[in-house]
Design a protein around this motif. Structure first.
Motif, PDB file in Angstrom:
ATOM      1  N   ARG A   1       0.862  -1.188   0.000  1.00  0.00           N
ATOM      2  CA  ARG A   1       0.000   0.000   0.000  1.00  0.00           C
ATOM      3  C   ARG A   1       0.892   1.229   0.000  1.00  0.00           C
ATOM      4  NH1 ARG A   1      -5.205  -0.352   3.410  1.00  0.00           N
ATOM      5  NH2 ARG A   1      -5.683  -1.669   1.626  1.00  0.00           N
TER       6      ARG A   1
ATOM      7  N   ALA B   1      -2.531  -4.628   9.730  1.00  0.00           N
ATOM      8  CA  ALA B   1      -3.634  -3.672   9.586  1.00  0.00           C
ATOM      9  C   ALA B   1      -4.915  -4.339   9.098  1.00  0.00           C
ATOM     10  CB  ALA B   1      -3.222  -2.568   8.634  1.00  0.00           C
TER      11      ALA B   1
ATOM     12  N   ILE C   1     -10.277 -13.365  21.766  1.00  0.00           N
ATOM     13  CA  ILE C   1      -9.336 -12.984  22.817  1.00  0.00           C
ATOM     14  C   ILE C   1      -8.443 -11.843  22.338  1.00  0.00           C
ATOM     15  CG2 ILE C   1      -7.378 -13.770  24.197  1.00  0.00           C
ATOM     16  CD1 ILE C   1      -9.888 -15.075  25.112  1.00  0.00           C
ATOM     17  N   LEU C   2      -7.885 -12.033  21.138  1.00  0.00           N
ATOM     18  CA  LEU C   2      -6.936 -11.031  20.646  1.00  0.00           C
ATOM     19  C   LEU C   2      -7.640  -9.730  20.277  1.00  0.00           C
ATOM     20  CD1 LEU C   2      -4.619 -13.321  18.485  1.00  0.00           C
ATOM     21  CD2 LEU C   2      -4.424 -12.727  20.878  1.00  0.00           C
TER      22      LEU C   2
ATOM     23  N   LEU D   1      -9.675  -8.304  22.118  1.00  0.00           N
ATOM     24  CA  LEU D   1      -9.896  -7.544  23.351  1.00  0.00           C
ATOM     25  C   LEU D   1      -8.945  -6.368  23.477  1.00  0.00           C
ATOM     26  CD1 LEU D   1     -10.525 -10.300  26.030  1.00  0.00           C
ATOM     27  CD2 LEU D   1     -12.156  -8.734  25.080  1.00  0.00           C
ATOM     28  N   LYS D   2      -7.965  -6.291  22.578  1.00  0.00           N
ATOM     29  CA  LYS D   2      -7.054  -5.139  22.654  1.00  0.00           C
ATOM     30  C   LYS D   2      -7.803  -3.844  22.334  1.00  0.00           C
ATOM     31  CE  LYS D   2      -4.116  -6.538  19.237  1.00  0.00           C
ATOM     32  NZ  LYS D   2      -4.770  -7.464  18.295  1.00  0.00           N
TER      33      LYS D   2
ATOM     34  N   GLY E   1     -10.594  -3.208  23.674  1.00  0.00           N
ATOM     35  CA  GLY E   1     -11.435  -2.938  24.837  1.00  0.00           C
ATOM     36  C   GLY E   1     -12.878  -3.313  24.591  1.00  0.00           C
ATOM     37  N   GLU E   2     -13.753  -2.423  24.990  1.00  0.00           N
ATOM     38  CA  GLU E   2     -15.176  -2.763  24.967  1.00  0.00           C
ATOM     39  C   GLU E   2     -15.747  -2.857  23.554  1.00  0.00           C
ATOM     40  OE1 GLU E   2     -18.624  -0.944  27.618  1.00  0.00           O
ATOM     41  OE2 GLU E   2     -16.799  -1.589  28.605  1.00  0.00           O
TER      42      GLU E   2
ATOM     43  N   GLY F   1     -18.942  -5.597  20.829  1.00  0.00           N
ATOM     44  CA  GLY F   1     -19.954  -5.264  19.813  1.00  0.00           C
ATOM     45  C   GLY F   1     -20.983  -4.324  20.348  1.00  0.00           C
TER      46      GLY F   1
ATOM     47  N   LYS G   1     -12.104  -2.625   5.851  1.00  0.00           N
ATOM     48  CA  LYS G   1     -11.910  -2.268   7.261  1.00  0.00           C
ATOM     49  C   LYS G   1     -10.846  -1.189   7.456  1.00  0.00           C
ATOM     50  CE  LYS G   1     -11.589  -4.477  11.698  1.00  0.00           C
ATOM     51  NZ  LYS G   1     -10.993  -5.563  12.423  1.00  0.00           N
ATOM     52  N   LYS G   2     -10.192  -0.846   6.384  1.00  0.00           N
ATOM     53  CA  LYS G   2      -9.029   0.032   6.518  1.00  0.00           C
ATOM     54  C   LYS G   2      -9.408   1.370   7.133  1.00  0.00           C
ATOM     55  CE  LYS G   2      -5.089   1.193   6.692  1.00  0.00           C
ATOM     56  NZ  LYS G   2      -5.027   1.133   8.113  1.00  0.00           N
TER      57      LYS G   2
ATOM     58  N   THR H   1     -10.800   2.747   9.493  1.00  0.00           N
ATOM     59  CA  THR H   1     -11.233   2.042  10.705  1.00  0.00           C
ATOM     60  C   THR H   1     -12.356   2.730  11.455  1.00  0.00           C
ATOM     61  OG1 THR H   1      -9.358   3.087  11.708  1.00  0.00           O
ATOM     62  CG2 THR H   1      -9.155   0.734  11.233  1.00  0.00           C
TER      63      THR H   1
ATOM     64  N   ARG I   1     -16.021   1.127  11.948  1.00  0.00           N
ATOM     65  CA  ARG I   1     -16.317   0.487  13.218  1.00  0.00           C
ATOM     66  C   ARG I   1     -17.582   1.058  13.847  1.00  0.00           C
ATOM     67  NH1 ARG I   1     -11.421   0.186  15.765  1.00  0.00           N
ATOM     68  NH2 ARG I   1     -11.175  -1.823  14.792  1.00  0.00           N
TER      69      ARG I   1
ATOM     70  N   LEU J   1     -20.905  -0.940  14.767  1.00  0.00           N
ATOM     71  CA  LEU J   1     -21.455  -0.968  16.122  1.00  0.00           C
ATOM     72  C   LEU J   1     -22.943  -0.669  16.090  1.00  0.00           C
ATOM     73  CD1 LEU J   1     -18.723   0.767  18.259  1.00  0.00           C
ATOM     74  CD2 LEU J   1     -19.623  -1.537  18.537  1.00  0.00           C
TER      75      LEU J   1
ATOM     76  N   SER K   1     -24.763  -3.747  14.783  1.00  0.00           N
ATOM     77  CA  SER K   1     -24.890  -4.847  15.749  1.00  0.00           C
ATOM     78  C   SER K   1     -25.782  -4.445  16.919  1.00  0.00           C
ATOM     79  CB  SER K   1     -23.511  -5.274  16.245  1.00  0.00           C
ATOM     80  OG  SER K   1     -22.817  -4.144  16.700  1.00  0.00           O
TER      81      SER K   1
ATOM     82  N   GLN L   1      -1.647  -6.262  26.762  1.00  0.00           N
ATOM     83  CA  GLN L   1      -2.181  -5.574  25.587  1.00  0.00           C
ATOM     84  C   GLN L   1      -3.627  -5.977  25.285  1.00  0.00           C
ATOM     85  OE1 GLN L   1      -0.485  -6.909  21.784  1.00  0.00           O
ATOM     86  NE2 GLN L   1       0.820  -8.289  22.947  1.00  0.00           N
ATOM     87  N   PHE L   2      -4.087  -7.060  25.870  1.00  0.00           N
ATOM     88  CA  PHE L   2      -5.476  -7.477  25.640  1.00  0.00           C
ATOM     89  C   PHE L   2      -6.395  -7.065  26.788  1.00  0.00           C
ATOM     90  CE2 PHE L   2      -2.605 -10.473  23.573  1.00  0.00           C
ATOM     91  CZ  PHE L   2      -2.851 -10.074  22.274  1.00  0.00           C
TER      92      PHE L   2
ATOM     93  N   ALA M   1     -10.447  -0.313  30.346  1.00  0.00           N
ATOM     94  CA  ALA M   1     -10.970  -0.616  29.015  1.00  0.00           C
ATOM     95  C   ALA M   1     -12.405  -1.144  29.041  1.00  0.00           C
ATOM     96  CB  ALA M   1     -10.076  -1.627  28.332  1.00  0.00           C
TER      97      ALA M   1
END
Lengths: 336, 272
Positions: free
Chosen positions: A255, A285, A325-326, A328-329, A331-332, A336, B19-20, B22, B26, B30, B33, B168-169, B243
């Protein structure tokens, strides 16, 4: 009939002959039934003589019977056990059929189906859980058998430069006192060879050898094949496992102004089983929810990032979807 | 409902592809959903009734809410981390015991050799010197071979290093300290469970009683009633309050407790 009732039946049988032989009347001194008090009084006179005889015999016989019963009770239990075994054998065919059915049911149970349920005793009544998170669904088993006994492993895609190794040309001075592994690279058009000094990140070998037992390892680098191949060969020689697949710069999506993006759809279509470890956010990305970020490593000899990831990666083996799981970085937002 | 769901899936898939960009994508997802949840709640009664009538019904994965899916995976993660923590703890204790017993023997030999009044001579002296040297070499090799790090240092840092990895999660692994009455209950359960196992072994193997014998069934029921506590009894995963809102964190705790309560009931039932 259970064993206790069986025992009590047996224990009552030896005492019966005594009473029947010693006393002819049913209402003896240790008789059970008393019809009325008057009758009792009448009988008392008659039985007085007999009672004396009776007591004389029972003083000797009763303790003897008791001791005999205590001694033989294990035998009686064993006898009872044998009898019940025979019973079980006679009905075993039926039992087998039932048992088989149960086993089949267990296997047929797909653990991915979650049972619908609301939160019991929720602190905020009905509103809890339904407003934001929907209803809670509980799995029948924690880890589905399809994952627990699957031959197929999840895939772990690892970056090369600044994640597992760091390489530098001779001109760049390196803080590590060790010289590192030398790799000579010859790029085809110019055929000028360049010498690279490659250094492994601390705990790299331990990390790779552990992780290769849990995952199918794939190396995905944004560098050229000519450079990456000898380095990967060198890495492979120092740990027990192997890389299943090697992907290079030409597998990345370019890109303009951003860089090389590693699209995981090259690796597999099933994205819930792929984990990508990379130091650059640009690389993942497109698959942000599949990525684990590590700090880029250049020279720090006390770095433990790879070691810190091991517990997480070991635990991630059994999850049904790594993205949950991943992801979750974020957050909320992941909820969804 | 199914149509709506599939449509939603399609829109989500489209959004995944593009998705780029973002932030905008998103937020729109949201919204989508969010509307799906409200419509789901509307037709909840209808679907649940159809499910109960048919018993085991094949549910598509889109039926499962994302919260439940995430919590379920968190449960799996937590359980495996719990096992790891347990394993590391045992490893640390084993090798601490091993090293300390070595140190004890070495100390004894050293004391005997150089600090006692009566001089030790002959074969006894040779044995003690050999012992001292042997232990010194063992410890040196233990350290040089990296075993000390593997068995003592890494297990000791397990929680710190795991938390660095999962930070990080937005989750954290914490130890749960049980109260004295819980510890006492655990102890009683442990003792009665083992007594029951010994009794069952004695009754069935030595006395050759059948499985359906009253005594055997009694002790079997004891083993079922004295199973160890399960769930987040020693190690648990908590969500980062920065978070996640209090509602989500509370939901996760409730989900976990409810799951383990069900799991406990299931185990008691299946072992009967």
């Amino acid at each position: 009939m259970n064993a206790i009732s069986y025992l009590s039946n047996l224990s009552s049988t030896p005492s019966n002959p005594i009473s029947s032989s010693s006393s002819s009347s049913s209402s003896s001194s240790h008789g059970v039934l008393v019809e009325s008090e008057e009758e009792q009084e009448d009988n008392d006179e008659v039985n007085q003589f007999q009672n004396e005889n009776d007591e004389g015999e029972s003083i000797f016989l009763k303790p003897f019977h008791l001791i005999w019963f205590v001694i033989t009770s294990p035998l009686i239990l064993i006898e009872y056990g044998l009898k019940s075994k025979q019973k079980v054998e006679s009905t075993s065919r039926k039992g087998e059929i039932i048992r088989k059915k149960e086993v089949d049911d267990d296997l047929a149970e797909d653990e991915m189906f979650l049972q619908r349920d609301t939160v019991k005793g929720g602190l905020r009544g009905k509103a809890f859980g339904t407003k934001k998170m929907g209803r809670f669904l509980f799995p029948k088993k924690l880890v589905p058998q399809s994952i627990l006994f699957a031959e197929r492993k999840k895939r772990l895609v690892v970056d090369l430069d600044e994640t597992l190794i760091h390489s530098a040309t001779r001109s760049v001075s390196h803080s590590n006192s060790a010289q590192g592994h030398m790799v000579e690279v010859r790029f085809p058009p110019s055929s000028i060879s360049t010498l690279y000094y490659v250094h492994k990140r601390p705990h790299c070998d331990l990390f790779l050898s552990k992780v290769s037992k849990w995952y199918d390892l794939i190396i995905f680098t944004a560098s050229m094949k000519e450079y990456a191949d000898p380095v990967i060969d060198w890495l492979e020689s120092s740990f027990t496992g192997k890389f299943c697949k090697r992907l290079y710069r030409h597998n990345c999506v370019v890109r303009e102004g951003v860089g090389y993006i590693k699209d995981l759809s090259v690796v597999t279509e099933v994205l819930d089983e792929v984990v990508l470890i990379d130091n650059s956010p640009t690389s993942y990305a497109r698959n942000e929810d599949n990525a684990i970020q590590v700090e880029g490593w250049i020279s720090d000899p006390s770095d433990t990032d790879l070691l810190n990831l091991l517990p997480l990666l070991e635990a991630l083996r059994y999850v049904t979807d790594v993205r949950s799981i991943l992801g979750l970085k974020n957050g909320e937002k992941a909820l969804g | 409902m199914e149509n709506l769901q599939s449509k939603l899936d399609e829109t989500e898939a489209n959004l995944e592809v593009s998705k780029k960009s973002t932030s905008t994508a998103r937020s729109s997802r949201l919204n989508v959903s969010g509307s799906s949840i409200s419509s789901q709640a509307g037709s909840e009664r209808k679907r649940s009734s159809s499910r109960t009538s048919s018993g085991k019904n094949v549910k598509s994965s889109s039926d499962i809410t994302s919260a439940s899916k995430i919590f379920r995976n968190l449960l799996i993660l937590e359980d495996d981390l719990r096992h790891q923590a347990h394993r590391q703890k045992i490893l640390k204790w084993e090798f601490t015991l091993f090293l300390s017993s070595l140190a004890g023997v070495a100390g004894f030999a050293f004391y005997e050799l150089y600090f006692t009044h009566d001089a030790i001579t002959g074969f006894h002296r040779f044995i003690l010197q050999f012992l001292l040297l042997f232990i010194a070499i063992t410890v040196a090799l233990f350290h040089l071979g990296g075993e000390y790090k593997r068995t003592i240092v890494i297990p000791r840092r397990f929680f710190t290093s795991t938390n660095k990895g999962v930070r990080q999660f937005n989750v954290k692994l914490v130890k749960v300290h049980s109260t004295w009455n819980e510890q006492f209950t655990d102890y009683v359960r442990f003792v009665s469970r083992n007594v029951a196992f010994i009794n069952i072994y004695m009754l069935t193997k030595t006395l050759r009683l059948s499985e359906s014998n009253a005594l055997v069934t009694f002790w079997r029921s004891v083993t079922i009633r004295s199973q160890p506590r399960i769930g987040a009894v020693d190690v648990k995963l908590v969500l980062n309050p920065r978070a996640f809102s209090a509602e989500v964190r509370e939901g996760w705790e409730i989900y976990r407790d409810e799951f383990w309560a069900r799991e406990g009931a299931r185990r008691r039932k299946t072992r009967l």
